[in-house]
Write an enzyme that holds these catalytic residues in place. Structure first.
Site, short mmCIF file in Angstrom:
data_model
loop_
_atom_site.label_atom_id
_atom_site.label_comp_id
_atom_site.label_asym_id
_atom_site.label_seq_id
_atom_site.Cartn_x
_atom_site.Cartn_y
_atom_site.Cartn_z
N LYS A 206 0.79 -1.23 0.00
CA LYS A 206 0.00 0.00 0.00
C LYS A 206 0.82 1.28 0.00
O LYS A 206 1.77 1.42 0.76
CB LYS A 206 -0.85 0.03 1.26
CG LYS A 206 -2.00 -0.95 1.27
CD LYS A 206 -2.77 -0.64 2.50
CE LYS A 206 -4.02 -1.45 2.65
NZ LYS A 206 -4.51 -1.27 4.02
N GLY A 355 10.45 -6.17 8.85
CA GLY A 355 9.24 -6.65 8.19
C GLY A 355 9.51 -7.72 7.14
O GLY A 355 10.43 -8.53 7.27
N GLY A 378 7.90 -2.20 12.63
CA GLY A 378 7.16 -0.95 12.85
C GLY A 378 8.07 0.19 13.28
O GLY A 378 7.97 1.31 12.78
#
Ligand code: AMP
Length: 398
Positions: A206, A355, A378
């Site tokens: 995204k 990640g 994060g």
């Protein structure tokens, strides 16, 4: 600069250490103990220097009372004993008389681990989030249990919780542990003070998740390569047809704005590996105008060549996010090629911001070939966005 363990005298002191023991568990068995291993340098330093060591961590999330049975840190205490070769006193409480007395009776060099800090999020069946919402009283209570606070949990540094910010704000002395210190040094080199040419590679699903990173790096990087599902929103902004590919309609205008102000710094793929459905079967390769009935699931071979060419002169590379649906064997080529191209750079500083991309690089056996692979998905993403990490900010400066 934040205080580190080397700035603090710990002998005879009770040292509260926030570690990241958020390990994956399957039927009570730890399936990956890397996070426990990563805490050992800090723990060993404290033991060797005569501290009374009090460890604590969260483990997963606690949403209801019944979660507690499966999310105790008891198996972690056992594993830590095995890995450190030292006795670990485990207290199955997050507060109370037993915990207080056990801490008082610690001798120099002894280690205690107390229960999952997120047990504090649910009290008698009620969701109160005392840990996760940084309850003031809880932070003060924990701070009162020791003399010094060490934050060595990078994975939660982007959150203001009672077990990091709460304690740090209520204790006389604080510093970062060796793991957090290394993360901060590496991220500073790879993001804030890069040697040029500095190439950033941003991928993943995204635009909305990564726009903060693009925004921050547009100033600092010489080139920003964009791949993955988010590239198709950028293609749409350029007026291309993208078939059934991922697209965030409400981000098309923003993508256009970034392309306009990037002055050629943003590099998009020049071809695409497509399928008619979201499935792991043989791709068709096309340019960036996609037929109506297909979706782009990876970058194509010409994009790989283009990206390799840009990467070969880079002195600093920061990578976050896969170039395609790398979970599918037919659509992992772009991610593999980029990973390999970065891993093979000589004399360059190469950073992966946690990640999926970190997991991919480790899985492919490239772990040792990167200068640094961040342990906090994060936290490193927020660092790359230029945000302040509250868990670090709350620690005393030198
Ligand atoms: P993120 O968590 O934002 O880094 O996104 C990672 C996810 O994006 C992975 O699960 C990928 O499978 C997915 N992804 C990457 N490229 C595409 C694409 N072209 N279409 C759909 N999903 C994608």
């Amino acid at each position: 600069m934040k205080k580190t363990l080397n700035d603090i005298q710990v002998s005879g002191k009770t040292v509260l250490v926030r570690v990241d023991f958020n390990v994956p568990l399957k039927d009570g068995v730890i399936t990956d103990d890397n996070r426990i291993r990563a805490a050992l340098p800090t723990i060993n330093h404290l033991v060797e220097n005569g501290a009374k060591v009090v460890l604590f961590s969260h483990l997963s999330r606690i949403k209801e009372e019944s979660d507690k049975a499966k999310k105790s840190l008891a198996p972690v205490a056992k594993k830590l004993e095995e890995l450190s070769g030292k006795a670990i006193k485990f207290i199955a409480q997050t507060r109370g008389q037993e915990l207080e007395e056990a801490i008082k009776s610690l001798n120099e060099g002894e280690i205690l681990l107390f229960e999952n800090t997120r047990f504090e999020d649910v009290q008698n069946g009620e969701v109160v989030k005392f840990e996760s919402k940084n309850n003031d009283e809880l932070g003060k209570y924990w701070a009162n249990l020791g003399d010094v606070f060490v934050n060595d949990a990078f994975g939660t540094a982007h959150r203001a919780h009672a077990s990091n910010v709460g304690i740090a704000s209520n204790i006389a002395e604080s510093c970062v542990g060796f793991l957090v210190q290394k993360e901060l040094e590496m991220l500073a080199k790879g993001v804030d003070k890069p040697e040029h040419p500095f190439v950033a590679i941003i991928g993943g699903a995204k635009v909305s998740d990564k726009i903060g990173v693009i925004d921050n790096l547009l100033e600092k990087a010489d080139k920003i390569i964009i791949g993955g599902g988010m590239a198709y929103t950028f293609f749409k902004a350029q007026g291309h047809s993208i078939g059934k590919s991922l697209c965030e309609e409400d981000k098309v205008a923003l993508a256009k704005e970034y392309l306009d102000k990037a002055n050629g710094k943003i590099i998009l793929p020049i071809d695409s590996a497509n399928n008619t459905d979201f499935k792991d079967t043989e791709p068709t390769i096309s340019g960036v105008d996609l037929p109506e009935d297909v979706m782009g699931l990876d970058i194509g071979p010409k994009s790989i060549e283009l990206f390799e060419d840009i990467l070969k002169d880079a002195k600093t590379v920061a990578w976050n996010g896969p170039m395609g649906v790398f979970e599918f064997e037919h659509y992992n080529k772009g991610t593999l090629a980029v990973c390999e191209a970065i891993a093979n750079l000589k004399d360059s500083f190469t950073l992966i911001g946690g990640g999926d991309s970190a997991a991919a690089a480790i899985q492919l056996g490239f772990k040792e070939k990167f200068t640094h692979i961040s342990t906090g998905g994060g936290a490193s993403l927020e660092y790359m966005e230029g945000k302040v990490l509250p868990g670090v900010e709350a620690i005393q400066n030198k």
